[in-house]
Design a protein around this motif. Structure first.
Motif, PDB file in Angstrom:
ATOM      1  N   LEU A   4      -1.348  -3.553  -4.424  1.00 44.14           N
ATOM      2  CA  LEU A   4      -0.792  -3.437  -5.760  1.00 44.14           C
ATOM      3  C   LEU A   4      -1.012  -4.777  -6.461  1.00 44.14           C
ATOM      4  O   LEU A   4      -0.577  -5.817  -5.945  1.00 44.14           O
ATOM      5  CB  LEU A   4       0.704  -3.130  -5.713  1.00 44.14           C
ATOM      6  CG  LEU A   4       1.142  -1.702  -5.406  1.00 44.14           C
ATOM      7  CD1 LEU A   4       0.828  -1.324  -3.957  1.00 44.14           C
ATOM      8  CD2 LEU A   4       2.628  -1.518  -5.677  1.00 44.14           C
ATOM      9  N   GLU A   6      -0.347  -6.794  -9.884  1.00 44.35           N
ATOM     10  CA  GLU A   6       0.297  -6.915 -11.199  1.00 44.35           C
ATOM     11  C   GLU A   6      -0.459  -7.905 -12.076  1.00 44.35           C
ATOM     12  O   GLU A   6      -1.070  -8.860 -11.567  1.00 44.35           O
ATOM     13  CB  GLU A   6       1.748  -7.391 -11.070  1.00 44.35           C
ATOM     14  CG  GLU A   6       2.662  -6.479 -10.289  1.00 44.35           C
ATOM     15  CD  GLU A   6       2.870  -6.939  -8.866  1.00 44.35           C
ATOM     16  OE1 GLU A   6       3.914  -6.637  -8.271  1.00 44.35           O
ATOM     17  OE2 GLU A   6       1.971  -7.631  -8.327  1.00 44.35           O
ATOM     18  N   CYS A  22       0.015  -2.704 -13.365  1.00 43.21           N
ATOM     19  CA  CYS A  22      -0.024  -2.749 -11.905  1.00 43.21           C
ATOM     20  C   CYS A  22      -1.063  -1.738 -11.448  1.00 43.21           C
ATOM     21  O   CYS A  22      -0.851  -0.521 -11.571  1.00 43.21           O
ATOM     22  CB  CYS A  22       1.337  -2.435 -11.326  1.00 43.21           C
ATOM     23  SG  CYS A  22       1.371  -2.245  -9.524  1.00 43.21           S
ATOM     24  N   MET A  34       6.457   5.271  -8.924  1.00 41.20           N
ATOM     25  CA  MET A  34       6.216   3.852  -9.189  1.00 41.20           C
ATOM     26  C   MET A  34       7.434   3.226  -9.850  1.00 41.20           C
ATOM     27  O   MET A  34       8.117   3.861 -10.662  1.00 41.20           O
ATOM     28  CB  MET A  34       4.996   3.690 -10.095  1.00 41.20           C
ATOM     29  CG  MET A  34       3.698   4.246  -9.526  1.00 41.20           C
ATOM     30  SD  MET A  34       3.184   3.421  -8.003  1.00 41.20           S
ATOM     31  CE  MET A  34       3.013   1.736  -8.562  1.00 41.20           C
ATOM     32  N   TRP A  36       9.328  -0.709 -11.273  1.00 35.90           N
ATOM     33  CA  TRP A  36       9.263  -2.131 -11.604  1.00 35.90           C
ATOM     34  C   TRP A  36      10.624  -2.755 -11.274  1.00 35.90           C
ATOM     35  O   TRP A  36      11.676  -2.195 -11.611  1.00 35.90           O
ATOM     36  CB  TRP A  36       8.963  -2.334 -13.088  1.00 35.90           C
ATOM     37  CG  TRP A  36       7.556  -2.035 -13.477  1.00 35.90           C
ATOM     38  CD1 TRP A  36       7.062  -0.871 -13.980  1.00 35.90           C
ATOM     39  CD2 TRP A  36       6.437  -2.939 -13.377  1.00 35.90           C
ATOM     40  NE1 TRP A  36       5.720  -0.977 -14.203  1.00 35.90           N
ATOM     41  CE2 TRP A  36       5.302  -2.240 -13.856  1.00 35.90           C
ATOM     42  CE3 TRP A  36       6.276  -4.256 -12.956  1.00 35.90           C
ATOM     43  CZ2 TRP A  36       4.032  -2.812 -13.905  1.00 35.90           C
ATOM     44  CZ3 TRP A  36       5.022  -4.829 -13.004  1.00 35.90           C
ATOM     45  CH2 TRP A  36       3.913  -4.108 -13.475  1.00 35.90           C
ATOM     46  N   VAL A  71       8.103   2.555 -19.393  1.00 34.25           N
ATOM     47  CA  VAL A  71       7.219   2.643 -18.233  1.00 34.25           C
ATOM     48  C   VAL A  71       6.354   3.886 -18.390  1.00 34.25           C
ATOM     49  O   VAL A  71       6.825   4.942 -18.775  1.00 34.25           O
ATOM     50  CB  VAL A  71       8.019   2.666 -16.912  1.00 34.25           C
ATOM     51  CG1 VAL A  71       8.975   3.846 -16.839  1.00 34.25           C
ATOM     52  CG2 VAL A  71       7.070   2.676 -15.715  1.00 34.25           C
ATOM     53  N   ARG A  73       2.316   5.710 -16.844  1.00 32.92           N
ATOM     54  CA  ARG A  73       1.237   5.598 -15.870  1.00 32.92           C
ATOM     55  C   ARG A  73      -0.009   6.301 -16.374  1.00 32.92           C
ATOM     56  O   ARG A  73       0.073   7.291 -17.095  1.00 32.92           O
ATOM     57  CB  ARG A  73       1.688   6.149 -14.520  1.00 32.92           C
ATOM     58  CG  ARG A  73       2.032   7.613 -14.487  1.00 32.92           C
ATOM     59  CD  ARG A  73       2.803   7.974 -13.202  1.00 32.92           C
ATOM     60  NE  ARG A  73       1.995   7.766 -12.001  1.00 32.92           N
ATOM     61  CZ  ARG A  73       2.498   7.714 -10.772  1.00 32.92           C
ATOM     62  NH1 ARG A  73       3.805   7.839 -10.585  1.00 32.92           N
ATOM     63  NH2 ARG A  73       1.705   7.534  -9.736  1.00 32.92           N
ATOM     64  N   THR A  79      -3.063   3.118 -12.472  1.00 30.17           N
ATOM     65  CA  THR A  79      -2.313   1.987 -13.005  1.00 30.17           C
ATOM     66  C   THR A  79      -0.998   2.446 -13.636  1.00 30.17           C
ATOM     67  O   THR A  79      -0.958   3.474 -14.314  1.00 30.17           O
ATOM     68  CB  THR A  79      -3.157   1.232 -14.052  1.00 30.17           C
ATOM     69  OG1 THR A  79      -4.357   0.761 -13.437  1.00 30.17           O
ATOM     70  CG2 THR A  79      -2.400   0.044 -14.621  1.00 30.17           C
ATOM     71  N   CYS A  97       5.848  -4.815  -8.909  1.00 23.02           N
ATOM     72  CA  CYS A  97       5.509  -3.402  -8.928  1.00 23.02           C
ATOM     73  C   CYS A  97       5.814  -2.823  -7.543  1.00 23.02           C
ATOM     74  O   CYS A  97       5.579  -3.487  -6.528  1.00 23.02           O
ATOM     75  CB  CYS A  97       4.030  -3.280  -9.270  1.00 23.02           C
ATOM     76  SG  CYS A  97       3.358  -1.639  -9.222  1.00 23.02           S
TER      77      CYS A  97
END
Length: 117
Positions: A4, A6, A22, A34, A36, A71, A73, A79, A97
């Motif tokens: 991973l 970041e 990430c 996922m 944070w 957030v 993806r 990512t 991440c």
């Protein structure tokens, strides 16, 4: 090998914005939820935001960032992103991440965010 990575941290003035990314490799990205997290000096690591596996239909936020952070993806890029707006000095910390599936957890190395005038 799960990795991973970041990116996107830096120094920003209060009220400013940053977008963290990430990139995940070594696993099937869409299988993993996922998240944070962040850690300020002298404090424990705390949850910031999370997004469900697959297309990421569901997202979750800590009360301290709700309404300011988003957030999301991109499955095509493996990512996950964290868009941070209206940043405050209290948002300063190392942002990590996290990829999770069942009891498995994988972490990145972190990216530093400093909010200061």
């Amino acid at each position: 090998q799960v990795h991973l990575a970041e990116a996107g941290g830096g120094l920003v003035q209060p009220g400013g914005s940053l977008k963290l990314s990430c990139e995940v490799s070594g696993v099937t990205f869409s299988d993993y939820a996922m998240g944070w997290f962040r850690q300020a000096p002298g404090k424990e690591r705390e949850f910031v935001a999370a997004i469900s596996r697959g297309a990421g239909v569901s997202s979750f936020y800590s009360d301290s960032v709700k309404g300011r952070f988003t957030v999301f993806r991109d499955v095509s890029k493996n990512t996950v992103y964290l868009q941070m707006n209206s940043l405050k000095p209290g948002d300063t910390g190392n942002y990590y991440c996290n990829a999770s599936i069942g009891s498995l957890r994988f972490w990145g190395q972190g990216t530093q965010v400093t909010v200061s005038s």
